[in-house]
Design a protein around this motif. Structure first.
Motif, short mmCIF file in Angstrom:
data_model
loop_
_atom_site.label_atom_id
_atom_site.label_comp_id
_atom_site.label_asym_id
_atom_site.label_seq_id
_atom_site.Cartn_x
_atom_site.Cartn_y
_atom_site.Cartn_z
N ALA A 1 0.97 -1.22 -0.06
CA ALA A 1 -0.05 -0.06 -0.14
C ALA A 1 0.88 1.21 -0.08
CB ALA A 1 -0.96 0.11 1.06
N THR B 1 -5.50 5.76 0.74
CA THR B 1 -4.91 4.93 0.04
C THR B 1 -4.71 5.10 -1.39
OG1 THR B 1 -5.93 3.40 1.65
CG2 THR B 1 -5.01 2.43 -0.05
N ILE C 1 -4.44 3.36 -4.83
CA ILE C 1 -4.55 2.02 -5.55
C ILE C 1 -3.58 2.05 -6.81
CG2 ILE C 1 -6.04 0.25 -6.34
CD1 ILE C 1 -7.94 1.34 -4.58
N GLY C 2 -2.64 1.17 -6.97
CA GLY C 2 -1.74 1.09 -7.93
C GLY C 2 -2.30 0.37 -9.14
N SER C 3 -2.13 0.24 -10.13
CA SER C 3 -2.39 -0.32 -11.46
C SER C 3 -2.55 -1.93 -11.11
CB SER C 3 -1.79 0.12 -12.90
OG SER C 3 -1.87 1.23 -12.97
N GLY C 4 -3.68 -2.74 -11.41
CA GLY C 4 -3.78 -3.94 -11.12
C GLY C 4 -3.94 -4.55 -9.68
N GLU C 5 -3.76 -3.36 -8.90
CA GLU C 5 -3.92 -3.87 -7.38
C GLU C 5 -5.34 -4.01 -7.08
OE1 GLU C 5 0.15 -1.90 -5.74
OE2 GLU C 5 -1.61 -1.06 -5.25
N GLN C 6 -5.58 -4.70 -5.88
CA GLN C 6 -6.87 -4.94 -5.25
C GLN C 6 -8.14 -5.24 -6.33
OE1 GLN C 6 -8.11 -1.73 -2.71
NE2 GLN C 6 -6.13 -1.44 -1.88
N SER C 7 -7.60 -6.19 -7.13
CA SER C 7 -8.79 -6.83 -8.13
C SER C 7 -9.74 -7.34 -7.46
CB SER C 7 -8.04 -7.74 -8.89
OG SER C 7 -8.73 -8.26 -9.62
N TRP D 1 -11.36 -3.28 -4.75
CA TRP D 1 -10.88 -1.79 -5.04
C TRP D 1 -11.96 -0.74 -4.47
CZ3 TRP D 1 -13.83 1.55 -7.81
CH2 TRP D 1 -14.23 0.89 -8.98
N THR E 1 -11.85 0.10 -0.61
CA THR E 1 -10.85 1.19 -0.39
C THR E 1 -11.31 2.42 -0.85
OG1 THR E 1 -9.29 -0.45 -0.68
CG2 THR E 1 -8.33 1.87 -0.75
#
Length: 136
Positions: free
Chosen positions: A2, A11, A13-19, A22, A25
Protein backbone atom coordinates in the motif's frame (compact mmCIF):
# COMPACT_ATOMS: atom_id res chain seq x y z
CA UNK A 1 2.27 -2.88 -0.97
CA UNK A 2 0.00 0.00 0.00
CA UNK A 3 1.03 3.57 -0.72
CA UNK A 4 -0.63 6.70 0.63
CA UNK A 5 -1.14 10.31 -0.47
CA UNK A 6 1.32 12.69 1.19
CA UNK A 7 -1.08 14.94 3.11
CA UNK A 8 -4.44 13.25 3.70
CA UNK A 9 -2.91 9.74 3.80
CA UNK A 10 -5.55 8.31 1.43
CA UNK A 11 -4.82 4.84 0.10
CA UNK A 12 -3.46 5.02 -3.46
CA UNK A 13 -4.40 1.96 -5.48
CA UNK A 14 -1.75 1.01 -8.03
CA UNK A 15 -2.58 -0.33 -11.50
CA UNK A 16 -3.78 -3.92 -11.20
CA UNK A 17 -3.93 -3.86 -7.38
CA UNK A 18 -6.95 -4.84 -5.29
CA UNK A 19 -8.69 -6.69 -8.10
CA UNK A 20 -12.30 -7.25 -7.07
CA UNK A 21 -11.91 -5.30 -3.80
CA UNK A 22 -10.83 -1.79 -4.87
CA UNK A 23 -14.40 -0.53 -4.35
CA UNK A 24 -14.11 -0.90 -0.58
CA UNK A 25 -10.89 1.10 -0.47
CA UNK A 26 -12.36 3.75 -2.78
CA UNK A 27 -15.46 4.03 -0.59
CA UNK A 28 -13.32 4.55 2.52
CA UNK A 29 -11.15 7.13 0.70
CA UNK A 30 -14.08 9.14 -0.67
CA UNK A 31 -16.96 8.44 1.70
CA UNK A 32 -15.06 8.56 4.98
CA UNK A 33 -11.54 9.99 4.84
CA UNK A 34 -12.01 12.75 2.27
CA UNK A 35 -15.31 13.73 3.85
CA UNK A 36 -13.65 13.88 7.28
CA UNK A 37 -10.92 16.17 5.94
CA UNK A 38 -13.34 18.57 4.25
CA UNK A 39 -16.22 18.78 6.74
CA UNK A 40 -15.30 16.60 9.72
CA UNK A 41 -15.91 17.91 13.24
CA UNK A 42 -14.48 16.40 16.41
CA UNK A 43 -14.13 17.29 20.08
CA UNK A 44 -10.62 16.62 21.34
CA UNK A 45 -9.82 16.60 25.05
CA UNK A 46 -6.58 18.48 25.67
CA UNK A 47 -4.37 16.69 28.18
CA UNK A 48 -3.56 18.78 31.24
CA UNK A 49 0.12 18.43 32.14
CA UNK A 50 1.35 17.17 28.75
CA UNK A 51 1.11 17.78 25.01
CA UNK A 52 -1.88 16.33 23.18
CA UNK A 53 -0.75 14.67 19.95
CA UNK A 54 -3.23 13.97 17.14
CA UNK A 55 -2.52 12.05 13.92
CA UNK A 56 -3.63 11.31 10.38
CA UNK A 57 -3.20 7.52 10.10
CA UNK A 58 -2.59 5.82 6.76
CA UNK A 59 -5.94 4.88 5.19
CA UNK A 60 -7.91 5.16 8.44
CA UNK A 61 -9.84 7.82 10.35
CA UNK A 62 -7.89 10.09 12.66
CA UNK A 63 -8.54 13.21 14.72
CA UNK A 64 -6.06 15.40 12.81
CA UNK A 65 -7.81 14.67 9.50
CA UNK A 66 -10.92 16.59 10.66
CA UNK A 67 -11.44 20.13 9.36
CA UNK A 68 -12.91 21.42 12.63
CA UNK A 69 -11.48 20.56 16.05
CA UNK A 70 -13.10 21.71 19.28
CA UNK A 71 -10.55 21.59 22.10
CA UNK A 72 -12.11 20.56 25.41
CA UNK A 73 -10.88 19.66 28.88
CA UNK A 74 -9.99 21.41 32.14
CA UNK A 75 -6.59 23.10 31.98
CA UNK A 76 -4.36 24.46 34.75
CA UNK A 77 -1.83 26.05 32.35
CA UNK A 78 -1.30 26.78 28.66
CA UNK A 79 -1.03 23.52 26.67
CA UNK A 80 -0.01 22.31 23.19
CA UNK A 81 -2.02 20.49 20.54
CA UNK A 82 0.53 18.79 18.27
CA UNK A 83 -0.63 18.19 14.69
CA UNK A 84 1.19 16.34 11.89
CA UNK A 85 3.40 18.27 9.48
CA UNK A 86 0.94 17.43 6.66
CA UNK A 87 -0.38 20.40 4.68
CA UNK A 88 -3.89 20.89 6.07
CA UNK A 89 -6.49 23.53 6.94
CA UNK A 90 -7.96 23.57 10.47
CA UNK A 91 -10.78 25.45 12.17
CA UNK A 92 -9.85 25.40 15.87
CA UNK A 93 -12.13 26.27 18.78
CA UNK A 94 -10.62 26.53 22.27
CA UNK A 95 -13.54 25.49 24.49
CA UNK A 96 -11.37 24.33 27.39
CA UNK A 97 -12.07 25.46 30.94
CA UNK A 98 -9.59 27.16 33.23
CA UNK A 99 -8.89 30.22 31.06
CA UNK A 100 -5.73 28.96 29.35
CA UNK A 101 -4.56 29.02 25.74
CA UNK A 102 -3.97 26.03 23.50
CA UNK A 103 -1.05 26.36 21.09
CA UNK A 104 -1.61 24.42 17.87
CA UNK A 105 1.71 23.45 16.31
CA UNK A 106 3.87 20.87 14.61
CA UNK A 107 6.22 19.13 17.06
CA UNK A 108 9.30 21.24 17.75
CA UNK A 109 7.84 24.36 16.12
CA UNK A 110 6.23 27.60 17.38
CA UNK A 111 2.64 27.30 16.16
CA UNK A 112 -0.26 29.61 16.99
CA UNK A 113 -1.67 30.27 20.45
CA UNK A 114 -5.48 30.12 20.56
CA UNK A 115 -6.81 31.97 23.61
CA UNK A 116 -9.51 30.36 25.74
CA UNK A 117 -12.96 30.94 24.25
CA UNK A 118 -11.57 31.82 20.80
CA UNK A 119 -12.03 30.30 17.35
CA UNK A 120 -9.50 30.62 14.53
CA UNK A 121 -8.74 29.37 11.03
CA UNK A 122 -5.23 27.86 10.88
CA UNK A 123 -3.15 26.05 8.27
CA UNK A 124 -0.37 23.56 8.68
CA UNK A 125 1.97 24.53 5.83
CA UNK A 126 4.05 21.36 6.02
CA UNK A 127 6.51 22.89 8.47
CA UNK A 128 4.46 24.59 11.18
CA UNK A 129 0.98 25.96 11.90
CA UNK A 130 0.24 29.55 10.88
CA UNK A 131 -2.82 31.81 10.81
CA UNK A 132 -4.73 31.13 7.58
CA UNK A 133 -6.35 34.54 7.23
CA UNK A 134 -6.06 38.05 8.60
CA UNK A 135 -9.65 39.06 7.83
CA UNK A 136 -12.91 37.27 8.48
Amino acid sequence: MATYSSNLRLTLIGSGEQSGTWGSTTNVNLGTLLEQSVCGYVSQAITDGADTVITIPDGATGVARNMSIKCTGALTANRNLIVPSNKKLYFISNATTGGYAVTVKVSGQTGVSVPNGSKILLVSNGTDVVVATNYM
